[in-house]
Design an enzyme around this catalytic site. Structure first.
Site, PDB file in Angstrom:
ATOM      1  N   LYS A 128       0.822  -1.207   0.000  1.00 17.49           N
ATOM      2  CA  LYS A 128       0.000   0.000   0.000  1.00 17.49           C
ATOM      3  C   LYS A 128       0.862   1.265   0.000  1.00 17.49           C
ATOM      4  CE  LYS A 128      -3.684  -2.563   2.248  1.00 17.49           C
ATOM      5  NZ  LYS A 128      -3.007  -3.865   2.085  1.00 17.49           N
ATOM      6  N   LYS A 163      -7.834   1.894   5.396  1.00 15.87           N
ATOM      7  CA  LYS A 163      -7.423   0.499   5.589  1.00 15.87           C
ATOM      8  C   LYS A 163      -6.057   0.432   6.272  1.00 15.87           C
ATOM      9  CE  LYS A 163      -6.312   0.491   0.629  1.00 15.87           C
ATOM     10  NZ  LYS A 163      -6.540  -0.188  -0.660  1.00 15.87           N
ATOM     11  N   ARG A 214      -7.251  -6.396 -11.302  1.00 16.55           N
ATOM     12  CA  ARG A 214      -5.889  -6.865 -11.078  1.00 16.55           C
ATOM     13  C   ARG A 214      -5.177  -6.916 -12.438  1.00 16.55           C
ATOM     14  NH1 ARG A 214      -3.527  -9.984  -7.293  1.00 16.55           N
ATOM     15  NH2 ARG A 214      -4.351  -8.352  -5.927  1.00 16.55           N
ATOM     16  N   ARG A 229     -12.407  -7.542 -10.282  1.00 13.87           N
ATOM     17  CA  ARG A 229     -13.108  -8.139  -9.145  1.00 13.87           C
ATOM     18  C   ARG A 229     -14.327  -7.269  -8.823  1.00 13.87           C
ATOM     19  NH1 ARG A 229      -7.940  -8.724  -6.712  1.00 13.87           N
ATOM     20  NH2 ARG A 229      -7.806  -6.480  -7.002  1.00 13.87           N
ATOM     21  N   ARG A 237     -16.220  -4.289  -1.089  1.00 13.36           N
ATOM     22  CA  ARG A 237     -14.830  -4.658  -1.342  1.00 13.36           C
ATOM     23  C   ARG A 237     -14.676  -5.473  -2.617  1.00 13.36           C
ATOM     24  NH1 ARG A 237     -13.783  -7.474   4.301  1.00 13.36           N
ATOM     25  NH2 ARG A 237     -15.885  -8.212   3.747  1.00 13.36           N
ATOM     26  N   ASP A 277      -3.440  -3.228  -8.477  1.00 12.43           N
ATOM     27  CA  ASP A 277      -4.876  -3.094  -8.262  1.00 12.43           C
ATOM     28  C   ASP A 277      -5.307  -1.738  -8.792  1.00 12.43           C
ATOM     29  OD1 ASP A 277      -4.899  -5.559  -7.123  1.00 12.43           O
ATOM     30  OD2 ASP A 277      -5.124  -4.863  -5.064  1.00 12.43           O
ATOM     31  N   GLU A 285      -3.066  -0.318  -5.031  1.00  9.28           N
ATOM     32  CA  GLU A 285      -2.073  -1.155  -4.367  1.00  9.28           C
ATOM     33  C   GLU A 285      -1.129  -1.740  -5.416  1.00  9.28           C
ATOM     34  OE1 GLU A 285      -3.474  -4.119  -1.675  1.00  9.28           O
ATOM     35  OE2 GLU A 285      -5.000  -2.810  -0.774  1.00  9.28           O
ATOM     36  N   ASN A 287       0.938  -5.129  -5.564  1.00 11.00           N
ATOM     37  CA  ASN A 287       1.081  -6.407  -4.882  1.00 11.00           C
ATOM     38  C   ASN A 287       2.344  -7.127  -5.349  1.00 11.00           C
ATOM     39  OD1 ASN A 287      -1.721  -6.925  -3.423  1.00 11.00           O
ATOM     40  ND2 ASN A 287      -2.123  -5.906  -5.371  1.00 11.00           N
TER      41      ASN A 287
END
Length: 322
Positions: A128, A163, A214, A229, A237, A277, A285, A287
């Site tokens: 993050k 978050k 993603r 997603r 979420r 993301d 984000e 990842n």
């Protein structure tokens, strides 16, 4: 056993993975098909003795069979340098145990093992916080321990996402509107009353219509399809672990621009498999620990991401021999 093409994998228990969705299994099936001998480790199998990294490794055979996708040999203590390459695919939480493991893996790297993703990068690139290195790609973002700063950010933007910095899978992600009476208690909870950093981002409403996508990067290059997603009707979420549905789509021009901004920089630092993301055209984000999405995309499109990844490994190994 020859070490000519020997690949180790450090992961969570292979017997507990989701066969239909596990990206690590996709990588291992491809590596085995391309002639690699596989060695399996879990976190407790690592050790460091007098500066030399070892692992209790078991020969691994994988199969494309949902009723039984692996078999393991007997454990044998060997130096990690017996491997040509090692995949670090342990899922978060990114805690101190995870960090300690990267020290051992870095010693393996110094002994000549190709470790993917690179241990130093795993430590440096909080998924993050590292978005801060690419502010041109991101929506307004604040990382702070100060609850008053969070309140001011909420007032400025009207609706925000809050978050923790060490979460995964959609855990402890809150959406707050300015009039929300729970805002203060959310700030208190995530910062432990100002004792812990948390991240606040402007809410991106596109998550409800186009999802949280993603975008996978293999050695700095974007895979041509993304996995959007889509949140369920009962949740905000965009995480598969939180009930979101994965819908594949082709990359758009903005996705490719984002990948071009971020991909080469991460590849140069040894991050060969990365997931961005993306919501509403902004990266939320980066990842680097154990990105997923391979199996879902391979089911929806004529693409073999596992082959792209293992081919990249082979290129790097060949470059070392040259």
């Amino acid at each position: 056993m020859t070490t000519a093409k020997r690949l180790g994998v450090l992961m969570d228990p292979i017997g507990a993975i989701n066969y239909a969705k596990d990206s690590t299994l996709a990588m291992l099936l491809t590596a085995q098909a391309r002639g690699f001998e596989l060695a399996y480790l879990e976190m407790q199998d690592l050790l460091l003795r007098d500066g030399v990294p070892f692992g209790r490794m078991r020969a691994l055979t994988v199969k494309a069979d949902p009723k039984g996708w692996f078999s393991l040999g007997e454990a044998a203590l060997e130096p990690l340098s017996a491997l040509q390459c090692l995949l670090m695919r342990k899922d978060p939480p990114f805690d101190m145990e995870y960090i300690y493991s990267t020290y051992i893996l870095e010693r393996a790297e110094e002994a000549g093992v190709l470790v993917v993703n690179r241990p130093q990068g795993l430590r440096d690139m909080n998924e993050k916080v590292y978005t801060a290195w690419f502010p041109q790609c991101c929506a307004p973002t604040l990382i702070t321990r100060d609850m008053n700063d969070m309140s001011a950010f909420l007032k400025e933007h009207g609706k925000i996402v809050v978050k923790p910095l060490d979460g995964m899978g959609g855990r402890s992600i809150f959406v707050l509107a300015e009039e929300d009476l729970n805002a203060r208690v959310v700030f208190e909870t995530l910062t432990a009353y100002g004792e812990r950093f948390a991240i606040v981002q402007r809410y991106l409403p596109e998550i409800a219509t186009t999802g949280d996508s993603r975008v996978l990067l293999v050695d700095g290059e974007a895979v041509p399809y993304a996995l959007a997603r889509m949140p369920s009707a009962q949740d905000h979420r965009g995480n598969l672990a939180a009930g979101a549905k994965g819908v594949g789509r082709a990359l758009n021009e903005r996705d490719r621009w984002l990948a071009g901004q971020i991909g080469p920089a991460l590849a140069a630092r040894g991050m060969l498999f990365v997931g961005l993301d993306v919501i509403g055209g902004f990266v939320t984000e980066i990842n680097v620990t154990s990105p997923t999405g391979i199996r879902e995309l391979e089911k929806q499109f004529p693409i073999r991401i596992g082959e792209l990844f293992i081919a990249a490994l082979e290129r790097h190994l060949a470059a070392r021999r040259a």
